[in-house]
Design a protein around this motif. Structure first.
Motif, PDB file in Angstrom:
ATOM      1  N   TRP A 192      38.784  48.115  42.088  1.00 60.94           N
ATOM      2  CA  TRP A 192      39.246  46.766  41.762  1.00 60.94           C
ATOM      3  C   TRP A 192      40.290  46.270  42.752  1.00 60.94           C
ATOM      4  O   TRP A 192      40.333  45.070  43.066  1.00 60.94           O
ATOM      5  CB  TRP A 192      39.820  46.752  40.342  1.00 60.94           C
ATOM      6  CG  TRP A 192      38.766  46.878  39.280  1.00 60.94           C
ATOM      7  CD1 TRP A 192      37.435  47.114  39.466  1.00 60.94           C
ATOM      8  CD2 TRP A 192      38.950  46.784  37.871  1.00 60.94           C
ATOM      9  NE1 TRP A 192      36.774  47.181  38.256  1.00 60.94           N
ATOM     10  CE2 TRP A 192      37.684  46.976  37.250  1.00 60.94           C
ATOM     11  CE3 TRP A 192      40.055  46.577  37.067  1.00 60.94           C
ATOM     12  CZ2 TRP A 192      37.514  46.950  35.879  1.00 60.94           C
ATOM     13  CZ3 TRP A 192      39.888  46.547  35.680  1.00 60.94           C
ATOM     14  CH2 TRP A 192      38.625  46.728  35.102  1.00 60.94           C
ATOM     15  N   LEU A 193      41.149  47.171  43.255  1.00 61.38           N
ATOM     16  CA  LEU A 193      42.169  46.754  44.217  1.00 61.38           C
ATOM     17  C   LEU A 193      41.531  46.220  45.499  1.00 61.38           C
ATOM     18  O   LEU A 193      42.058  45.287  46.114  1.00 61.38           O
ATOM     19  CB  LEU A 193      43.097  47.924  44.545  1.00 61.38           C
ATOM     20  CG  LEU A 193      44.272  48.162  43.607  1.00 61.38           C
ATOM     21  CD1 LEU A 193      45.076  49.374  44.051  1.00 61.38           C
ATOM     22  CD2 LEU A 193      45.177  46.935  43.539  1.00 61.38           C
ATOM     23  N   TRP A 194      40.426  46.820  45.904  1.00 59.66           N
ATOM     24  CA  TRP A 194      39.773  46.363  47.127  1.00 59.66           C
ATOM     25  C   TRP A 194      39.351  44.895  47.005  1.00 59.66           C
ATOM     26  O   TRP A 194      39.588  44.093  47.912  1.00 59.66           O
ATOM     27  CB  TRP A 194      38.563  47.241  47.402  1.00 59.66           C
ATOM     28  CG  TRP A 194      37.948  47.022  48.755  1.00 59.66           C
ATOM     29  CD1 TRP A 194      38.232  47.675  49.904  1.00 59.66           C
ATOM     30  CD2 TRP A 194      36.926  46.064  49.068  1.00 59.66           C
ATOM     31  NE1 TRP A 194      37.462  47.199  50.929  1.00 59.66           N
ATOM     32  CE2 TRP A 194      36.643  46.195  50.443  1.00 59.66           C
ATOM     33  CE3 TRP A 194      36.227  45.102  48.337  1.00 59.66           C
ATOM     34  CZ2 TRP A 194      35.695  45.416  51.099  1.00 59.66           C
ATOM     35  CZ3 TRP A 194      35.283  44.324  48.977  1.00 59.66           C
ATOM     36  CH2 TRP A 194      35.027  44.481  50.341  1.00 59.66           C
ATOM     37  N   TYR A 195      38.742  44.554  45.891  1.00 59.36           N
ATOM     38  CA  TYR A 195      38.303  43.177  45.690  1.00 59.36           C
ATOM     39  C   TYR A 195      39.492  42.246  45.461  1.00 59.36           C
ATOM     40  O   TYR A 195      39.536  41.136  46.008  1.00 59.36           O
ATOM     41  CB  TYR A 195      37.340  43.101  44.503  1.00 59.36           C
ATOM     42  CG  TYR A 195      36.001  43.736  44.768  1.00 59.36           C
ATOM     43  CD1 TYR A 195      34.951  42.991  45.292  1.00 59.36           C
ATOM     44  CD2 TYR A 195      35.771  45.080  44.491  1.00 59.36           C
ATOM     45  CE1 TYR A 195      33.706  43.567  45.532  1.00 59.36           C
ATOM     46  CE2 TYR A 195      34.538  45.660  44.731  1.00 59.36           C
ATOM     47  CZ  TYR A 195      33.524  44.905  45.257  1.00 59.36           C
ATOM     48  OH  TYR A 195      32.297  45.478  45.508  1.00 59.36           O
ATOM     49  N   ALA A 196      40.448  42.691  44.639  1.00 58.10           N
ATOM     50  CA  ALA A 196      41.590  41.833  44.316  1.00 58.10           C
ATOM     51  C   ALA A 196      42.431  41.542  45.557  1.00 58.10           C
ATOM     52  O   ALA A 196      42.948  40.422  45.725  1.00 58.10           O
ATOM     53  CB  ALA A 196      42.442  42.488  43.235  1.00 58.10           C
ATOM     54  N   ALA A 197      42.607  42.550  46.428  1.00 62.16           N
ATOM     55  CA  ALA A 197      43.410  42.341  47.632  1.00 62.16           C
ATOM     56  C   ALA A 197      42.754  41.318  48.553  1.00 62.16           C
ATOM     57  O   ALA A 197      43.440  40.471  49.155  1.00 62.16           O
ATOM     58  CB  ALA A 197      43.600  43.664  48.362  1.00 62.16           C
TER      59      ALA A 197
END
Length: 479
Positions: free
Chosen positions: A302-307
């Motif tokens: 999720w961090l990859w997409y959110a970032a």
């Protein structure tokens, strides 16, 4: 001539002939009743009915036959008596085991006592019982046997004191039971879940194989039971961004993504802190160490997409090959019919919109917020649902390619459902200001969006009312 009933064998034989069938019938009924009630005592009653009582009857009959023929050979009588005595010992041990351990209250010392101690105690009691039985029935001198066994035990104990000491340490550890099957341990660099415990070793599943740790090693050193605590388990994950990313934005992003994890312990709030430079650390509580791996995998995904949606450089990478001017123009052209714009209007609309991607399971649009934009689904699917207490999401509908979410941006009303990505989802984001300008020039677009708002609000209300929660959610869904 002596009368029949005055014979010495008459009354014992009569007791067997009359009493044996009656006793067998009674014990059969008792065993059946206990079995229907699920009482483990049925096993003991069946043992007495099948073996103890018939053996007792045979012993009585054999003894009377021996007396009747006035024989001095009492061997068969002693054999029958020995068999009866052994079965009595077995029945008594089963009854004691049932009373003390099978029906033990959970958490009591009887419940925590390892089975190996019960087995050792059973063997010792059987040995003592047989010694008493042979001494009584056969007149055997067992004192010498016990003396020999005692001397042998001392010799073996001195010769094997190292090995026996390890075994005893392990048995004491089992008796204390600082962990159970399924608990997670951290012992001397070995971290994993306990999958088997025996008298010699503990089997720990580390994820890369089964670690066999001797009980004596655990008893002689300190270890941490990760499953014993207040019910939650702290997971800490180091992450890195770029030094150009504002720390406040990075911390807010980490806390927001961690707060949406499905494994998050209810009532807890994730904490993210900058460690200096490009390093950060996020900590959150989960339901147990077993969920650490899955929660970290979800967090990193999720961090990859959110970032990338936030324009931040996770792991120092600020590139995003997905967002290109050509792809944005293609996306606008794909939704142009829904927005009632012509091909000539597409280039003017491109600078005011943007592309976003969401991972499977991410919340695209929360419940009860006023959307800041209308989001068209370009690929993948989004599930609309109403969250209930306990984390249950009541499904309402499914939004797929060409459809949209966040339509209440037009009326500035809170959302009546939660939108969750079913798979990886790509969306075209049309900000509220841009949508307002389109609606002012196209009144029919406003009516169509209003119809979608009403239709989805009614569907959400019907789902909640059907599930039995309509009264408590009516006001919220009316927005």
């Amino acid at each position: 001539m002596t009368a029949l009933w005055q014979q010495p064998w008459f009354w014992p034989v009569l007791a067997v002939v009359v009493g044996l069938p009656v006793l067998l019938i009674v014990l059969t009924e008792v065993a059946s009743t206990l079995q229907r009630r699920g009482n483990p005592g049925a096993r003991v009653v069946r043992l007495i009915r099948t073996y103890v009582v018939p053996t007792a009857a045979v012993s009585v009959l054999v003894a009377q036959v021996t007396l009747a023929v006035d024989s001095r050979d009492f061997t068969w009588t002693k054999v029958a008596t020995t068999a009866f005595g052994f079965l009595v010992i077995v029945a008594l041990l089963n009854a004691v085991n049932l009373t003390l351990f099978t029906n033990a209250e959970k958490g009591s010392w009887r419940d925590r006592l390892p089975s190996i101690f019960v087995d050792i105690g059973r063997i010792v009691l059987i040995a003592i019982g047989l010694a008493v039985l042979f001494s009584t029935v056969w007149g055997t001198d067992v004192a010498g046997l016990f003396t020999a066994l005692g001397v042998t035990s001392i010799v073996l104990g001195l010769a094997l004191q190292g090995a026996i000491g390890s075994v005893v340490s392990g048995l004491l550890l089992l008796f204390e039971q600082p962990f159970r099957l399924g608990d997670w341990l951290d012992a001397g660099g070995v971290r994993g879940r306990v999958v088997q415990v025996n008298w010699r070793a503990v089997h720990i599943d580390t994820g890369n194989g089964i670690q066999i740790t001797p009980n004596a090693s655990l008893a002689g050193s300190s270890f941490t039971n990760l499953s014993r605590g207040d019910g939650s388990y702290t997971v800490t994950a180091p992450v890195a961004f770029t030094t150009d990313d504002p720390p406040a934005e990075v911390v807010a992003l980490l806390q927001r993504v961690a707060a949406a994890l499905p494994e998050l312990w209810p009532g807890t709030t994730p904490v993210a802190v900058p460690l200096g430079g490009a390093a950060y650390e996020v900590s959150y509580e989960v339901r147990g160490p077993a969920q650490e791996g899955s929660s970290l995998a979800t967090l990193r995904s999720w961090l990859w997409y959110a970032a990338r949606r936030a324009g931040l450089g996770l792991d120092g990478d600020t590139t995003d090959a997905f967002v290109t001017p050509g792809r944005i123009e293609q996306a606008v052209a794909a939704v142009a019919p829904t927005l009632q714009v012509t091909a000539d209007d597409v280039p003017a609309l491109v600078p005011s919109v943007r592309l976003e991607r969401y991972a499977a399971g991410e919340v695209v649009l929360p419940l009860g917020v006023v959307p800041e934009a209308l989001r068209f689904v370009l690929s993948g699917a989004v599930a609309l649902g109403v969250p209930q207490p306990g984390g249950v999401l009541l499904p309402v509908s499914r939004v797929e390619q060409g459809d949209f979410v966040g339509q209440t941006v037009l009326t500035r009303e809170p959302t009546s459902t939660r939108a969750v990505a079913v798979s990886e989802v790509a969306v075209l984001v049309v900000p509220g200001d841009t949508l307002d300008a389109l609606v002012r020039a196209r009144p029919r677009l406003a009516r169509e969006l209003g119809e979608v708002i009403d239709r989805r609000r009614v569907a959400a209300r019907e789902v909640v009312e059907t599930s039995g929660g309509g009264t408590g959610s009516r006001g919220r869904l009316a927005g």
